[in-house]
Design a protein around this motif. Sequence first.
Motif, PDB file in Angstrom:
ATOM      1  N   GLU A 366       0.703  -1.359   0.010  1.00 28.86           N
ATOM      2  CA  GLU A 366      -0.419   0.404  -0.003  1.00 28.86           C
ATOM      3  C   GLU A 366       1.281   1.051   0.163  1.00 28.86           C
ATOM      4  OE1 GLU A 366      -2.553   2.272  -0.396  1.00 28.86           O
ATOM      5  OE2 GLU A 366      -3.384   0.565  -0.977  1.00 28.86           O
ATOM      6  N   PRO A 367       0.830   2.048  -0.911  1.00 24.62           N
ATOM      7  CA  PRO A 367       1.815   2.757  -1.247  1.00 24.62           C
ATOM      8  C   PRO A 367       1.590   4.222  -0.101  1.00 24.62           C
ATOM      9  CG  PRO A 367       1.105   2.577  -3.388  1.00 24.62           C
ATOM     10  CD  PRO A 367       0.417   1.711  -2.575  1.00 24.62           C
ATOM     11  N   PHE A 371       4.948   3.760   4.163  1.00 21.90           N
ATOM     12  CA  PHE A 371       6.313   5.459   4.784  1.00 21.90           C
ATOM     13  C   PHE A 371       6.063   5.646   6.026  1.00 21.90           C
ATOM     14  CE2 PHE A 371       7.201   5.426  -0.565  1.00 21.90           C
ATOM     15  CZ  PHE A 371       8.271   5.062  -0.176  1.00 21.90           C
ATOM     16  N   GLN A 372       4.578   5.742   6.391  1.00 19.06           N
ATOM     17  CA  GLN A 372       4.827   6.054   7.953  1.00 19.06           C
ATOM     18  C   GLN A 372       5.406   5.194   8.688  1.00 19.06           C
ATOM     19  OE1 GLN A 372       0.173   5.060   8.430  1.00 19.06           O
ATOM     20  NE2 GLN A 372      -0.237   6.436   6.629  1.00 19.06           N
ATOM     21  N   SER A 377       4.506  -4.953   7.454  1.00 15.25           N
ATOM     22  CA  SER A 377       4.108  -5.799   6.310  1.00 15.25           C
ATOM     23  C   SER A 377       3.725  -7.054   8.063  1.00 15.25           C
ATOM     24  CB  SER A 377       4.545  -6.132   5.652  1.00 15.25           C
ATOM     25  OG  SER A 377       5.506  -6.878   5.462  1.00 15.25           O
ATOM     26  N   ALA A 378       2.674  -8.128   7.001  1.00 17.71           N
ATOM     27  CA  ALA A 378       2.484  -8.968   8.263  1.00 17.71           C
ATOM     28  C   ALA A 378       4.049  -9.930   8.086  1.00 17.71           C
ATOM     29  CB  ALA A 378       1.953  -9.993   7.614  1.00 17.71           C
ATOM     30  N   GLY A 379       4.255 -10.075   9.537  1.00 21.72           N
ATOM     31  CA  GLY A 379       5.369 -11.312   9.164  1.00 21.72           C
ATOM     32  C   GLY A 379       6.791 -10.544   9.117  1.00 21.72           C
ATOM     33  N   LEU A 387      12.146   2.787   6.533  1.00 18.19           N
ATOM     34  CA  LEU A 387      11.786   3.360   4.868  1.00 18.19           C
ATOM     35  C   LEU A 387      10.992   5.004   5.153  1.00 18.19           C
ATOM     36  CD1 LEU A 387       9.032   1.045   2.908  1.00 18.19           C
ATOM     37  CD2 LEU A 387      11.249   1.545   2.370  1.00 18.19           C
ATOM     38  N   THR A 388      11.032   5.189   6.409  1.00 15.56           N
ATOM     39  CA  THR A 388      10.801   6.502   7.761  1.00 15.56           C
ATOM     40  C   THR A 388      11.376   7.375   7.146  1.00 15.56           C
ATOM     41  OG1 THR A 388       8.874   5.118   8.709  1.00 15.56           O
ATOM     42  CG2 THR A 388       9.533   7.831   8.913  1.00 15.56           C
ATOM     43  N   LEU A 389      12.518   6.923   7.699  1.00 18.82           N
ATOM     44  CA  LEU A 389      13.849   7.004   7.520  1.00 18.82           C
ATOM     45  C   LEU A 389      14.371   7.639   5.998  1.00 18.82           C
ATOM     46  CD1 LEU A 389      15.856   5.056  10.367  1.00 18.82           C
ATOM     47  CD2 LEU A 389      15.296   8.103  10.210  1.00 18.82           C
TER      48      LEU A 389
END
Length: 416
Positions: A366-367, A371-372, A377-379, A387-389
């Motif tokens: 989910e784009p 980035f939040q 994701s699951a697992g 990705l936030t960094l």
Amino acid sequence: MKLLDKYNRISLVATAVLMAITGFVYYFTISYILTGQVDNGLLVEESEIFDYVKVNHRLPQVFKSEGLIIRFQPATTNSVKREFIDIQYRDDKEKEVESSRGLVTSVKVNGTLYQVNIVASKVEAEDLIRLIFVITLSIIVALTVILALINRVVIRKLWKPFYDMLHQIKLFNLTDKNNITNLQTSITEFKDMNQEIMAMSDRVRQDYDELKRFVENASHELMTPIAVMNSKLDTLIQTNGLTQKQGELISDVYNTVAKLTRLNKAMLLLTKIENRLIDESEQVLIKPVAEAAVNEFQELFTNKGLTIGLNLSAVDIKMSKVSLEILLSNLLANAVRHNNYGGDINITLNNEGLVIQNTGSPEALEPAEIFQRFYKSAGSEGSGLGLTLAKQICTNHGFTLAYGFAGNRHIFTVGF
């Protein structure tokens, strides 16, 4: 659509409609008045005919003058209806049909009833109506255009403080030091708006600073108990007589503490990046840093059986080497963590940007969420901050970080 354009459009449409209605009413009002004047002229001619018959007891001589025709003919009935009529007649001199106004009346001469038709041309009256209408309409149009131009200039000047405030709001950033300044304006509403926006920005900045200090302090305070936990675990694992079950439990605690340590470091690092506490003034070549990052992950690539494809051009950008290493490390870690065993990772670098493609889940992410902060994701065993960094680093340097999914590959693109 901008407010000024919206107002001008509504104003012009309303003015055009009002002009059309006003012109319609104005035209028929003038036409009615001038027609009344023509009717008065016909009544004067009728009165003169009646006076002539009363004195001479005979019909006056039939004549035709310019713009006026009088005809007498015996009445076919016992009475003739007196009325004004609009008719068309052919002007032999002008060789054209002209609109006219007629009066049908009757007069009795020596016991014989005659129908009297008095016809007056309306050409001059209609020409006068058109001339008056065109002159008036021209004046209205000219005034409307002038007023529209004046309004445009005046309204732009009146709304300038609003647009200045809007520009400051767009540039406002919690991590920057620029504040919303006080605007000089004589308009009360804009003064109040400016004061409220300044007060709101101060409250927001204060809340942000308090939250930032809380995160920094909490992260620093966590370092001591984490270090103590690691020390105690080291002492405990060296104790003789541990059972296999106890060893497994200690190993789980080790992993949890290690995860907590990574999370704490990531939070500290994110705080530094958001507050621009890292010097970003150096010019860095991306290719050698990217190759070094790939070498650091080589063991992980081997353990997961991943194939690496590199297509790197010589590109340099202005940012700190530390920030670049963090960016590449987080993107590569994400590509490894969410990849399949025996998959591949392709890295492409050119002047336009950096593209990292990897195999993995057959479904797109989910784009709007990836980035939040703390999104995983699951697992996933990551901290949810990688990705936030990366996103924050790109934002600080004016880069774009976008996610895409094509050909069963997850694609992260850094646009320079």
